[in-house]
Design a protein around this motif. Structure first.
Motif, mmCIF file in Angstrom:
data_model
loop_
_atom_site.group_PDB
_atom_site.id
_atom_site.type_symbol
_atom_site.label_atom_id
_atom_site.label_comp_id
_atom_site.label_asym_id
_atom_site.label_seq_id
_atom_site.Cartn_x
_atom_site.Cartn_y
_atom_site.Cartn_z
ATOM 1 N N VAL A 1 145.594 26.828 35.484
ATOM 2 C CA VAL A 1 145.098 28.193 35.600
ATOM 3 C C VAL A 1 146.260 29.171 35.845
ATOM 4 C CG1 VAL A 1 143.743 29.766 37.036
ATOM 5 C CG2 VAL A 1 142.802 27.538 36.386
ATOM 6 N N LEU B 1 148.440 29.565 32.684
ATOM 7 C CA LEU B 1 147.779 30.278 31.580
ATOM 8 C C LEU B 1 147.793 31.777 31.863
ATOM 9 C CD1 LEU B 1 144.745 28.001 30.598
ATOM 10 C CD2 LEU B 1 146.808 28.475 29.263
ATOM 11 N N THR C 1 141.151 32.728 30.278
ATOM 12 C CA THR C 1 141.512 31.467 30.924
ATOM 13 C C THR C 1 140.262 30.610 31.131
ATOM 14 O OG1 THR C 1 143.327 32.574 32.047
ATOM 15 C CG2 THR C 1 142.652 30.442 32.925
ATOM 16 N N VAL D 1 138.091 30.202 37.940
ATOM 17 C CA VAL D 1 139.445 30.645 37.613
ATOM 18 C C VAL D 1 140.016 31.412 38.795
ATOM 19 C CG1 VAL D 1 140.793 32.216 36.165
ATOM 20 C CG2 VAL D 1 139.088 30.716 35.124
#
Lengths: 320, 195
Positions: B145, B148, B159, B170
């Motif tokens: 996470v 990204l 994401t 997230v």
């Protein structure tokens, strides 16, 4: 500065520009595309062609210990086969390497003559984008035009003709467990996907094909140089096949690779192939002669090639 | 060997994927569009050596499952980064080794390009070993996470789409990861702004 920005900085510090070789990965995508199935019946007839011309049948006959049918001299005719290596997984094929295989009446010594694909073709082919050269697209896989041009150029009668798709070549090389190639120096050619160090290598199908097709990083980059490598590959394949076909699994894979990779003309009937195969009993592929049709730059257009008439005539006379 | 396909540059990713059902060549346009971006991302996480093949693997996998792409999503980046994240996970040892090496490497030594080094050195030099250590210590899901967002420039929604998880997840993973990174940077971080 917050932690995310510090991380972004670290990321930028670690950045690498994508290398030019990344395009090689794009060509993997091209190979992954579904292949169009080729028509069936003629493919069967083609099975024995490359094999007969090279190795399989004589070796098989020897291996099975059966006494081959004897041929009195004069009852067997010389045969000329035209083999066209093509990009041919989708739609119209594109002739990329053109080879004349001559089996003399005594069948002792096979001659393989490569015709450089940039040679100017005498006849135009309707529907083909050849740019006046021997290579170019083969609409609907019809080999009539290529055949006509080869005959007009060489004055050698072509008895039979077959296309070998490059995909078939890859499978054939894999079937024999790879072939040995020799590289005078390291090569890294993104255009063909070939990346190997200098020296001898046992390569699988895909790199073998790249080796045969590469124009960059090997030799002088000319098509003639490429033709030499294609012949080296044919010889290596013949050698490997000869050594490996005692293994029935290998043999089955090889035959399968040949059948799936080839399309031949209708005159290559099973009966004819059987006869051809029997007649090849005395042929030793190790003695095959590999020749390249002698060419010179076209005086009118140096970007093109024309046959060196005197020397070409001397070579082709031996095939008539 | 393969000529670039005649695809308008304005075609959306979804358009390209839709067209690739009949004309596989259209998919190559997607490669041209995103391969460099994916390469950079993977090269950051795993180093340049495995990155090339992994980008190829990603597009092969994507091509194989293009039928399942939701054509309502015009932007294919989350989809591609989702695939790449799964493939990166198979290289977890390479990734750990990379952070370990960064942790030990004196700042600046990883640069090939001096200009690059100068730009980044200002802030990153002192903290790089600690950042690398923090990345190495993070659980993979949290690291996916975090990176990204930070390295692939995806927003929360993208994401979430890439990883197939809710946006709330997230958020919580990102918060947890950032807390750990800040802890690793510690109070001695000279560049840190006090909140």
């Amino acid at each position: 500065m917050d932690d995310l920005n510090l991380l972004r900085d670290l990321g930028r510090a670690l950045d690498r520009e994508p290398p030019a070789t990344l395009v090689r990965q794009r060509s993997r995508l091209a190979q992954a595309r579904p292949r169009r199935r080729r028509p069936g019946p003629l493919v069967i007839a083609a099975a024995a062609l490359a094999t007969a011309a090279l190795v399989l049948v004589p070796a098989l006959l020897r291996q099975s210990g059966k006494a081959p049918a004897t041929h009195r001299p004069g009852t067997v005719k010389a045969v000329n086969l035209l083999l066209v290596g093509a990009d041919g997984v989708r739609g119209d094929a594109r002739a990329d390497s053109i080879v004349l295989v001559h089996l003399p009446a005594d069948r002792r010594r096979v001659t393989v003559v490569s015709l450089p694909r940039d040679v100017e073709a005498p006849a135009a082919c309707p529907g083909a984008t050849t740019g006046g050269r021997l290579s170019g697209t083969i609409p609907n896989r019809s080999l009539t035009c290529v055949t006509r041009n080869v005959e007009a150029l060489t004055h050698v009668r072509v008895d039979h003709v077959a296309i070998l798709a490059y995909a078939g070549l890859v499978e054939m090389v894999d079937a024999v467990g790879g072939v040995e190639v020799m590289l005078p120096r390291a090569v890294d050619d993104p255009a063909s996907g070939l990346k190997l160090s200098a020296g001898r290598h046992l390569v699988r199908g895909r790199p073998a094909l790249a080796y045969a097709r590469a124009r960059h990083g090997l030799g002088d980059g000319s098509d003639l140089d490429r033709v030499k490598r294609q012949q080296a590959l044919m010889a290596a394949l013949a050698k490997a096949a000869r050594e490996k076909i005692t293994n029935p699994v290998t043999l089955a894979r090889l035959v399968n690779a040949v059948t799936s990779g080839m399309v031949a003309d209708r005159a290559l009937t099973p009966a004819f192939l059987k006869e051809l195969a029997t007649s090849l009993e005395r042929t030793d592929p190790a003695t095959a002669r590999y020749k390249i049709a002698p060419v010179v730059p076209d005086p009118r257009d140096p970007a093109r090639l024309v046959l060196d008439e005197k020397r070409a005539e001397a070579l082709f006379r031996t095939l008539r | 060997m393969t000529a670039p396909p005649a695809v308008p540059e304005t075609a959306s990713d979804a358009d390209l994927i839709r067209r690739s059902h009949d004309d596989p060549e259209a998919f190559a346009a997607l490669f041209d569009r995103y391969a460099p971006m994916l390469y950079r991302y993977v090269a950051r996480r795993l180093g340049p050596d495995p990155a090339e093949d992994l980008v190829g693997d990603t597009f092969l996998a994507a091509f194989g499952r293009r039928d399942r792409y939701d054509l309502d999503r015009a932007d294919a980046r989350p989809w591609l980064f989702g695939i790449v994240t799964k493939l990166v996970a198979r290289h977890h040892r390479d990734e750990a080794a990379r952070y370990r090496a960064l942790r030990r490497t004196p700042a600046g030594a990883v640069h090939d390009d001096p200009a690059d080094a100068v730009a980044a050195a200002v802030t990153a030099a002192a903290v790089r070993p600690r950042l690398a250590g923090a990345l190495e210590a993070l659980p993979r899901r949290d690291r996916d996470v975090l990176l990204l967002v930070a390295w692939a420039d995806l927003n929360y929604a993208e994401t979430a789409e890439a990883l197939g998880i809710p946006v709330g997840t997230v958020r919580s993973r990102l918060n947890r990861a950032r807390r750990k990174v800040r802890a690793a940077l510690g109070d001695t971080d000279p560049t840190r702004e006090e909140a």
